[in-house]
Design a protein around this motif. Sequence first.
Motif, PDB file in Angstrom:
ATOM      1  N   ALA A 117       0.844  -1.207   0.000  1.00 59.25           N
ATOM      2  CA  ALA A 117       0.000   0.000   0.000  1.00 59.25           C
ATOM      3  C   ALA A 117       0.876   1.253   0.000  1.00 59.25           C
ATOM      4  CB  ALA A 117      -0.924  -0.018   1.214  1.00 59.25           C
ATOM      5  N   ILE A 118       1.953   1.223   0.784  1.00 59.73           N
ATOM      6  CA  ILE A 118       2.884   2.367   0.810  1.00 59.73           C
ATOM      7  C   ILE A 118       3.541   2.535  -0.551  1.00 59.73           C
ATOM      8  CG2 ILE A 118       5.046   3.207   1.796  1.00 59.73           C
ATOM      9  CD1 ILE A 118       4.209   1.815   4.427  1.00 59.73           C
ATOM     10  N   ALA A 119       3.907   1.413  -1.171  1.00 58.65           N
ATOM     11  CA  ALA A 119       4.521   1.480  -2.506  1.00 58.65           C
ATOM     12  C   ALA A 119       3.560   2.091  -3.515  1.00 58.65           C
ATOM     13  CB  ALA A 119       4.934   0.076  -2.948  1.00 58.65           C
ATOM     14  N   ALA A 120       2.274   1.731  -3.428  1.00 55.54           N
ATOM     15  CA  ALA A 120       1.278   2.281  -4.338  1.00 55.54           C
ATOM     16  C   ALA A 120       1.133   3.784  -4.136  1.00 55.54           C
ATOM     17  CB  ALA A 120      -0.063   1.585  -4.130  1.00 55.54           C
ATOM     18  N   LEU A 121       1.150   4.221  -2.872  1.00 55.40           N
ATOM     19  CA  LEU A 121       1.036   5.649  -2.579  1.00 55.40           C
ATOM     20  C   LEU A 121       2.235   6.416  -3.116  1.00 55.40           C
ATOM     21  CD1 LEU A 121      -0.457   7.953  -1.173  1.00 55.40           C
ATOM     22  CD2 LEU A 121       0.742   7.351   0.944  1.00 55.40           C
ATOM     23  N   ALA A 163       7.377   7.283 -11.879  1.00 49.68           N
ATOM     24  CA  ALA A 163       6.410   6.411 -11.212  1.00 49.68           C
ATOM     25  C   ALA A 163       6.734   4.941 -11.467  1.00 49.68           C
ATOM     26  CB  ALA A 163       4.997   6.734 -11.690  1.00 49.68           C
ATOM     27  N   VAL A 164       7.095   4.619 -12.710  1.00 51.39           N
ATOM     28  CA  VAL A 164       7.448   3.242 -13.053  1.00 51.39           C
ATOM     29  C   VAL A 164       8.697   2.804 -12.288  1.00 51.39           C
ATOM     30  CG1 VAL A 164       8.225   1.709 -14.892  1.00 51.39           C
ATOM     31  CG2 VAL A 164       6.363   3.327 -15.323  1.00 51.39           C
ATOM     32  N   GLY A 200       8.808  -0.160  -9.489  1.00 52.03           N
ATOM     33  CA  GLY A 200       9.698  -1.308  -9.680  1.00 52.03           C
ATOM     34  C   GLY A 200      10.643  -1.505  -8.512  1.00 52.03           C
ATOM     35  N   LEU A 201      11.261  -0.408  -8.050  1.00 54.11           N
ATOM     36  CA  LEU A 201      12.188  -0.497  -6.932  1.00 54.11           C
ATOM     37  C   LEU A 201      11.470  -0.898  -5.639  1.00 54.11           C
ATOM     38  CD1 LEU A 201      14.455   2.638  -7.567  1.00 54.11           C
ATOM     39  CD2 LEU A 201      15.039   0.232  -7.913  1.00 54.11           C
ATOM     40  N   TRP A 231       9.941  -7.799  -2.407  1.00 53.13           N
ATOM     41  CA  TRP A 231      10.202  -9.185  -2.803  1.00 53.13           C
ATOM     42  C   TRP A 231      11.495  -9.705  -2.164  1.00 53.13           C
ATOM     43  CZ3 TRP A 231      14.005 -10.886  -6.692  1.00 53.13           C
ATOM     44  CH2 TRP A 231      13.947 -12.267  -6.918  1.00 53.13           C
ATOM     45  N   LEU A 232      12.547  -8.882  -2.193  1.00 52.99           N
ATOM     46  CA  LEU A 232      13.850  -9.312  -1.696  1.00 52.99           C
ATOM     47  C   LEU A 232      13.946  -9.286  -0.175  1.00 52.99           C
ATOM     48  CD1 LEU A 232      16.352  -7.582  -4.135  1.00 52.99           C
ATOM     49  CD2 LEU A 232      16.158 -10.040  -3.743  1.00 52.99           C
ATOM     50  N   ARG A 233      13.350  -8.246   0.446  1.00 51.90           N
ATOM     51  CA  ARG A 233      13.571  -8.020   1.867  1.00 51.90           C
ATOM     52  C   ARG A 233      12.334  -8.303   2.731  1.00 51.90           C
ATOM     53  NH1 ARG A 233      18.052  -5.269   2.962  1.00 51.90           N
ATOM     54  NH2 ARG A 233      17.173  -4.290   4.824  1.00 51.90           N
ATOM     55  N   GLY A 234      11.173  -8.396   2.085  1.00 53.06           N
ATOM     56  CA  GLY A 234       9.956  -8.643   2.845  1.00 53.06           C
ATOM     57  C   GLY A 234       9.251  -7.369   3.253  1.00 53.06           C
ATOM     58  N   TYR A 235       9.954  -6.234   3.147  1.00 48.88           N
ATOM     59  CA  TYR A 235       9.351  -4.963   3.530  1.00 48.88           C
ATOM     60  C   TYR A 235      10.040  -3.832   2.772  1.00 48.88           C
ATOM     61  CZ  TYR A 235      13.506  -4.788   6.512  1.00 48.88           C
ATOM     62  OH  TYR A 235      14.801  -4.809   6.961  1.00 48.88           O
ATOM     63  N   LEU A 236       9.384  -2.685   2.739  1.00 47.81           N
ATOM     64  CA  LEU A 236       9.933  -1.488   2.106  1.00 47.81           C
ATOM     65  C   LEU A 236      10.393  -0.496   3.168  1.00 47.81           C
ATOM     66  CD1 LEU A 236      10.404   0.252  -0.446  1.00 47.81           C
ATOM     67  CD2 LEU A 236       8.024   1.005  -0.242  1.00 47.81           C
TER      68      LEU A 236
END
Length: 267
Positions: A31-35, A48-49, A53-54, A60-65
């Motif tokens: 949700a944070i990534a979408a915002l 935005a892209v 992606g990042l 995916w790699l770390r489980g969290y942003l």
Amino acid sequence: MDSVPAPLRRFHRPEYTGENRCLPCTVANTAIAALLTLVAGVVSPVLAVVVLGLSLGAIWLRGYLVPGTPELTKRYFPDWVLRRFDKGPATGVGAEARVEVDPDTPQVDPETELLAIGAVEEADDDLRITDEFRAAWRDSIESVRRDTAAHVGSLLALEEPRVEDREVACIVTDGGVERARWPSEAALLADLGAVPLLRERVANWDELDRVTQGQLLAGLRIFAENCPSCDGPLAFSEERTESCCRTVDVVTYDCGDCGARVLEVER
């Protein structure tokens, strides 16, 4: 780990990904990534892209942003939301790692049902398994033990069933995809052995939903006197378990010899 490209492995956090991934934390970070993507889109579609992606790559790699996500999730998510996510796939009979039932789901009283079909009986102001059912259950478990994968495949209608007794649970996969899980292989053996007996005794067994079937099977496991895997003694205990963002007090029913967890009930 093998699914992560070598150049990215130094960023990988296996303790928060794969089977250890926390779904509430993943939802919150997505949700944070979408915002962030929406905000970046105001500046530039290309930005935005890149941000999207990042962000997804980090999740995916770390489980969290966002660092500290587990504590934030535990603090701000209501417990009923965490409870809904903190469960294994419920695609099979008795397949939940813990006996947690949606409060909106009609409840059954396993003891009453098991008494009615003669699986248990009253004795000294308590209940115990009947001699007849104990013997039949033991024989059925022995049959299941000889080819557990075939029995669980038949029960769950799986084409390529495989049983993997991992540290956290007993996982049933089909073609490499997880389909169900039990607290241990001992719990799986207990349920697989009990199903044909309950099907004979409960008139509408096949018409019951899987949650209700699971409640009856878990209720029956309480009356097991010996471990389905090694025949060791079973005993109750209490402990506190922690997932990524929940702390739960549970009552456990474990084997004193092999350590198999036959049942875990949240208090």
